[in-house]
Design a protein around this motif. Structure first.
Motif, PDB file in Angstrom:
ATOM      1  N   SER A 142       0.858  -1.170   0.000  1.00  0.00           N
ATOM      2  CA  SER A 142       0.000   0.000   0.000  1.00  0.00           C
ATOM      3  C   SER A 142       0.899   1.226   0.000  1.00  0.00           C
ATOM      4  N   PHE A 143       0.561   2.199  -0.811  1.00  0.00           N
ATOM      5  CA  PHE A 143       1.371   3.405  -0.916  1.00  0.00           C
ATOM      6  C   PHE A 143       0.422   4.592  -0.981  1.00  0.00           C
ATOM      7  N   GLU A 144       0.412   5.394   0.064  1.00  0.00           N
ATOM      8  CA  GLU A 144      -0.538   6.499   0.139  1.00  0.00           C
ATOM      9  C   GLU A 144       0.148   7.837  -0.117  1.00  0.00           C
ATOM     10  N   ILE A 145      -0.533   8.660  -0.895  1.00  0.00           N
ATOM     11  CA  ILE A 145      -0.103  10.036  -1.126  1.00  0.00           C
ATOM     12  C   ILE A 145      -1.328  10.911  -0.883  1.00  0.00           C
ATOM     13  N   GLY A 146      -1.206  11.809   0.049  1.00  0.00           N
ATOM     14  CA  GLY A 146      -2.329  12.692   0.365  1.00  0.00           C
ATOM     15  C   GLY A 146      -3.566  11.952   0.812  1.00  0.00           C
ATOM     16  N   GLY A 147      -3.390  10.835   1.513  1.00  0.00           N
ATOM     17  CA  GLY A 147      -4.526  10.063   2.010  1.00  0.00           C
ATOM     18  C   GLY A 147      -5.159   9.142   0.986  1.00  0.00           C
ATOM     19  N   LYS A 148      -4.645   9.109  -0.244  1.00  0.00           N
ATOM     20  CA  LYS A 148      -5.187   8.226  -1.283  1.00  0.00           C
ATOM     21  C   LYS A 148      -4.168   7.132  -1.563  1.00  0.00           C
ATOM     22  N   ASP A 149      -4.649   5.902  -1.555  1.00  0.00           N
ATOM     23  CA  ASP A 149      -3.791   4.747  -1.806  1.00  0.00           C
ATOM     24  C   ASP A 149      -3.517   4.644  -3.307  1.00  0.00           C
ATOM     25  N   VAL A 150      -2.270   4.835  -3.696  1.00  0.00           N
ATOM     26  CA  VAL A 150      -1.887   4.822  -5.104  1.00  0.00           C
ATOM     27  C   VAL A 150      -2.021   3.418  -5.695  1.00  0.00           C
ATOM     28  N   VAL A 151      -1.644   2.386  -4.934  1.00  0.00           N
ATOM     29  CA  VAL A 151      -1.737   1.010  -5.435  1.00  0.00           C
ATOM     30  C   VAL A 151      -3.199   0.647  -5.681  1.00  0.00           C
ATOM     31  N   ARG A 152      -4.075   0.963  -4.738  1.00  0.00           N
ATOM     32  CA  ARG A 152      -5.502   0.675  -4.912  1.00  0.00           C
ATOM     33  C   ARG A 152      -6.045   1.442  -6.114  1.00  0.00           C
ATOM     34  N   GLY A 153      -5.636   2.696  -6.286  1.00  0.00           N
ATOM     35  CA  GLY A 153      -6.069   3.481  -7.441  1.00  0.00           C
ATOM     36  C   GLY A 153      -5.621   2.856  -8.744  1.00  0.00           C
ATOM     37  N   PHE A 154      -4.392   2.353  -8.768  1.00  0.00           N
ATOM     38  CA  PHE A 154      -3.876   1.690  -9.965  1.00  0.00           C
ATOM     39  C   PHE A 154      -4.712   0.452 -10.284  1.00  0.00           C
ATOM     40  N   ILE A 155      -5.003  -0.336  -9.255  1.00  0.00           N
ATOM     41  CA  ILE A 155      -5.792  -1.553  -9.450  1.00  0.00           C
ATOM     42  C   ILE A 155      -7.191  -1.207  -9.942  1.00  0.00           C
ATOM     43  N   GLU A 156      -7.825  -0.209  -9.336  1.00  0.00           N
ATOM     44  CA  GLU A 156      -9.173   0.184  -9.759  1.00  0.00           C
ATOM     45  C   GLU A 156      -9.183   0.695 -11.188  1.00  0.00           C
TER      46      GLU A 156
END
Length: 175
Positions: A142-156
């Protein structure tokens, strides 16, 4: 020895990358939700768009949820549990004999629950209440930037928002 789940994950992510090359997908109406479920002859269960709950005393080969959670109650047992855009939750007394994997979600192993294989959370957190709750490897990416998970965003982004439920039973196809 069981094959390591990372090879399968690498293949899935490689196949998902071409989704970024497509034009902007048309968005389905907000009031439409695809919900599908299937049980196979070998004892596996698959759902899309809803939670998969394995009740006390049930034994299931594999449990898969797409856009839903897998919840194992006390006394429930599965070979492997995989949630895509969902969580894998093991209540006290539940057991996964193989691996517990969440892609775009979390894996939660309560005290008294057991994962005999690996516990993997990509784009989410892995939480095991007891040190002996997971016998295999523990991986949380999990990698968060500004409270948003970048890995989850990539997967979505890699998974199409207009996923449709297609269940193909090879046995039915042959007859």
């Amino acid at each position: 020895m069981r094959p390591h789940p990372f090879a399968a994950l690498a293949v899935c992510l490689t196949l998902a990358v071409p989704a970024f090359a497509e034009d902007k997908p048309t968005k389905k109406p907000d009031n439409v939700r695809v919900v599908c479920a299937a049980n196979s002859k070998d004892g596996s269960r698959v759902v899309q768009g809803t939670d998969l709950i394995i009740e006390p005393g049930e034994k299931v080969k594999d449990a898969v949820a797409v856009e839903g959670n897998i919840i194992l109650r006390k006394g429930a047992e599965v070979e492997d549990a995989v949630a895509i855009r969902g969580r894998v939750i093991l209540e006290p007394g539940a057991r996964v004999k193989g691996d517990a994997v969440s892609i775009g979600g979390e894996v939660r192993v309560h005290k008294g629950a057991h994962v005999d294989g690996d516990a993997v959370a990509l784009g989410g957190r892995l939480q095991a209440d007891a040190a002996d709750g997971v016998k295999g490897d523990k991986l949380s990416l999990s990698f968060e930037i500004g409270g948003k998970d970048v890995v989850r965003g990539f997967i979505e982004d890699a998974l199409d928002e207009d996923m449709r439920c297609h269940i193909i039973d090879e046995d039915e196809k042959e007859s």
